[in-house]
Design a protein around this motif. Sequence first.
Motif, PDB file in Angstrom:
ATOM      1  N   ASN A  12       0.904  -1.183   0.000  1.00 18.46           N
ATOM      2  CA  ASN A  12       0.000   0.000   0.000  1.00 18.46           C
ATOM      3  C   ASN A  12       0.923   1.208   0.000  1.00 18.46           C
ATOM      4  OD1 ASN A  12      -2.254   1.384   2.467  1.00 18.46           O
ATOM      5  ND2 ASN A  12      -2.455   1.495   0.261  1.00 18.46           N
ATOM      6  N   TYR A  14       2.519   5.106  -0.798  1.00 15.48           N
ATOM      7  CA  TYR A  14       2.193   6.533  -0.660  1.00 15.48           C
ATOM      8  C   TYR A  14       3.380   7.402  -1.074  1.00 15.48           C
ATOM      9  CZ  TYR A  14      -2.161   5.920   1.994  1.00 15.48           C
ATOM     10  OH  TYR A  14      -3.443   5.616   2.387  1.00 15.48           O
ATOM     11  N   ASN A  63      -6.558  10.500  -0.815  1.00 12.97           N
ATOM     12  CA  ASN A  63      -6.782   9.275  -1.578  1.00 12.97           C
ATOM     13  C   ASN A  63      -6.513   9.544  -3.058  1.00 12.97           C
ATOM     14  OD1 ASN A  63      -7.725   7.519   0.532  1.00 12.97           O
ATOM     15  ND2 ASN A  63      -9.648   8.695   0.555  1.00 12.97           N
ATOM     16  N   SER A  72      -4.783   7.187   8.159  1.00 12.83           N
ATOM     17  CA  SER A  72      -4.275   6.083   7.336  1.00 12.83           C
ATOM     18  C   SER A  72      -3.182   5.382   8.129  1.00 12.83           C
ATOM     19  CB  SER A  72      -3.707   6.590   6.006  1.00 12.83           C
ATOM     20  OG  SER A  72      -3.049   5.527   5.338  1.00 12.83           O
ATOM     21  N   GLY A  73      -3.370   4.094   8.418  1.00 11.97           N
ATOM     22  CA  GLY A  73      -2.388   3.376   9.225  1.00 11.97           C
ATOM     23  C   GLY A  73      -1.094   3.113   8.472  1.00 11.97           C
ATOM     24  N   ASN A  74      -1.200   2.657   7.212  1.00  8.65           N
ATOM     25  CA  ASN A  74       0.022   2.487   6.421  1.00  8.65           C
ATOM     26  C   ASN A  74       0.619   3.858   6.108  1.00  8.65           C
ATOM     27  OD1 ASN A  74       0.123  -0.339   6.235  1.00  8.65           O
ATOM     28  ND2 ASN A  74      -1.350  -0.364   4.568  1.00  8.65           N
ATOM     29  N   GLY A  75      -0.265   4.829   5.818  1.00  9.50           N
ATOM     30  CA  GLY A  75       0.225   6.179   5.510  1.00  9.50           C
ATOM     31  C   GLY A  75       1.028   6.763   6.651  1.00  9.50           C
ATOM     32  N   ASN A 164     -11.385   7.279  10.544  1.00 12.11           N
ATOM     33  CA  ASN A 164     -12.027   7.135   9.226  1.00 12.11           C
ATOM     34  C   ASN A 164     -13.030   5.981   9.316  1.00 12.11           C
ATOM     35  OD1 ASN A 164     -10.035   5.160   9.471  1.00 12.11           O
ATOM     36  ND2 ASN A 164      -9.404   5.243   7.334  1.00 12.11           N
ATOM     37  N   ASN A 197     -14.771   2.621   3.971  1.00 10.40           N
ATOM     38  CA  ASN A 197     -13.784   1.581   3.623  1.00 10.40           C
ATOM     39  C   ASN A 197     -14.429   0.233   3.916  1.00 10.40           C
ATOM     40  OD1 ASN A 197     -11.150   3.218   3.195  1.00 10.40           O
ATOM     41  ND2 ASN A 197     -11.995   4.041   5.094  1.00 10.40           N
ATOM     42  N   GLU A 215     -10.765   0.061  -0.404  1.00  6.24           N
ATOM     43  CA  GLU A 215     -10.673   1.349   0.286  1.00  6.24           C
ATOM     44  C   GLU A 215     -11.574   2.413  -0.349  1.00  6.24           C
ATOM     45  OE1 GLU A 215      -7.038   3.230   1.219  1.00  6.24           O
ATOM     46  OE2 GLU A 215      -5.952   1.340   1.494  1.00  6.24           O
ATOM     47  N   SER A 224      -4.179  -2.315   4.287  1.00  2.00           N
ATOM     48  CA  SER A 224      -4.637  -1.045   4.837  1.00  2.00           C
ATOM     49  C   SER A 224      -4.489  -1.111   6.354  1.00  2.00           C
ATOM     50  CB  SER A 224      -6.098  -0.773   4.466  1.00  2.00           C
ATOM     51  OG  SER A 224      -6.685   0.190   5.342  1.00  2.00           O
ATOM     52  N   SER A 226      -5.537   1.152   8.775  1.00  2.00           N
ATOM     53  CA  SER A 226      -6.757   1.476   9.543  1.00  2.00           C
ATOM     54  C   SER A 226      -7.793   0.370   9.355  1.00  2.00           C
ATOM     55  CB  SER A 226      -7.315   2.841   9.125  1.00  2.00           C
ATOM     56  OG  SER A 226      -7.615   2.876   7.738  1.00  2.00           O
ATOM     57  N   SER A 227      -7.774  -0.283   8.165  1.00  2.00           N
ATOM     58  CA  SER A 227      -8.665  -1.433   7.969  1.00  2.00           C
ATOM     59  C   SER A 227      -8.287  -2.580   8.899  1.00  2.00           C
ATOM     60  CB  SER A 227      -8.604  -1.926   6.521  1.00  2.00           C
ATOM     61  OG  SER A 227      -9.136  -0.973   5.625  1.00  2.00           O
TER      62      SER A 227
HETATM   63  N1  LIG Z   1      -8.831   5.236   1.915  1.00  2.00           N
HETATM   64  C1  LIG Z   1      -8.879   5.518   3.355  1.00  2.00           C
HETATM   65  C2  LIG Z   1      -7.567   6.185   3.827  1.00  2.00           C
HETATM   66  C3  LIG Z   1      -6.334   5.294   3.679  1.00  2.00           C
HETATM   67  C4  LIG Z   1      -6.408   4.061   4.528  1.00  2.00           C
HETATM   68  C5  LIG Z   1      -5.360   2.978   4.324  1.00  2.00           C
HETATM   69  N2  LIG Z   1      -4.457   3.126   3.215  1.00  2.00           N
HETATM   70  C6  LIG Z   1      -4.599   2.727   5.623  1.00  2.00           C
HETATM   71  O1  LIG Z   1      -3.454   2.274   5.568  1.00  2.00           O
HETATM   72  O2  LIG Z   1      -5.224   2.945   6.693  1.00  2.00           O
HETATM   73  C7  LIG Z   1     -10.078   6.433   3.669  1.00  2.00           C
HETATM   74  O3  LIG Z   1     -10.571   7.108   2.752  1.00  2.00           O
HETATM   75  O4  LIG Z   1     -10.468   6.463   4.847  1.00  2.00           O
END
Ligand SMILES: N[C@H](CCC[C@H](N)C(=O)O)C(=O)O
Length: 291
Positions: A12, A14, A63, A72-75, A164, A197, A215, A224, A226-227
């Motif tokens: 994932n 960024y 996004n 965003s957890g990975n972000g 989110n 998500n 997502e 992801s 946060s997922s």
């Molecule tokens: N698309 C998600 C944000 C990025 C989440 C994902 N890349 C992560 O690592 O949490 C949203 O609109 O809430």
Amino acid sequence: MTEFFKGHGLGNDYIALEMDGLGFELTPPAVRLICDRHTGVGSDGILARVASATADFGLRIFNPDGSEAEKSGNGLRIFAAYLLERGDVGERAPFSVETPGGLVRMEVLSRSADGVLSVEAEMGTARFGSADVGLAGPERETDDEPLELESGDIVRINVVSIGNPHCVIFQDELDVEALRRRAPQISTHPAFARGVNVQFAVPVEPDGVDAWVWERGAGETRASGSSACAVAAAAVRRGMVSERQVAVRMPGGRLDVHVRDDWSLVLRGPVESVYRGALTDGMRRRLETLG
Ligand SMILES: N[C@H](CCC[C@H](N)C(=O)O)C(=O)O
């Protein structure tokens, strides 16, 4: 010179950059162009460092469709790698990041010989109310609540906010083709005021969940953060795993989530830096004209 950094968490990926001095607005068209994998740099999103009055760093998360996310957890873990590359943070030195979805405390735990980082983030507290995720109808929590899709299919939803919005659907097995038909309908379902998500998840006792992610604003991604937090919190809440330290396995790999008794969440996982680059003058001019 518009410099940027690219990294990924389990595939994932960024782009990280400084909002200050960018030279153009990060409008939705500009974000879409930068994230485009053929005409731009290509990524699952943009991390823009901004000032913060309340934390060591501020972060805005975009996004690839141009929409903005609360967290965003990975972000966040890739942002930590960006800050480490710049020398703005050190290893084993906790720091805080202000996101639109709340304050996150983070720490770069270690760096392997080939530069893979292990980063930990306090991702905030899971909330299970319908209003927390913008789900229509009376305020309630959802336990496999039926939701009818445009196709007439019925899916059973468990909503979780990590800052989110998330919608977790537990299954006995992952049928990816069915998921690819249903997930886009759920993510843009009119019942979710801000979109959502989507995760399809198969619990694997006692402490694991296999998950597949669609997502909001990005579509299918390999992982992801946060997922992973939403899936772990929902699985613990529904009693589908007996441990509160949960391993969430997604197509890109595994993330570890600790679900505390107060539903606060700690996410730990790898991050890989890929390259540092600079947009050409021509690309900057195209972005400036996008307005
Ligand atoms: N698309 C998600 C944000 C990025 C989440 C994902 N890349 C992560 O690592 O949490 C949203 O609109 O809430």
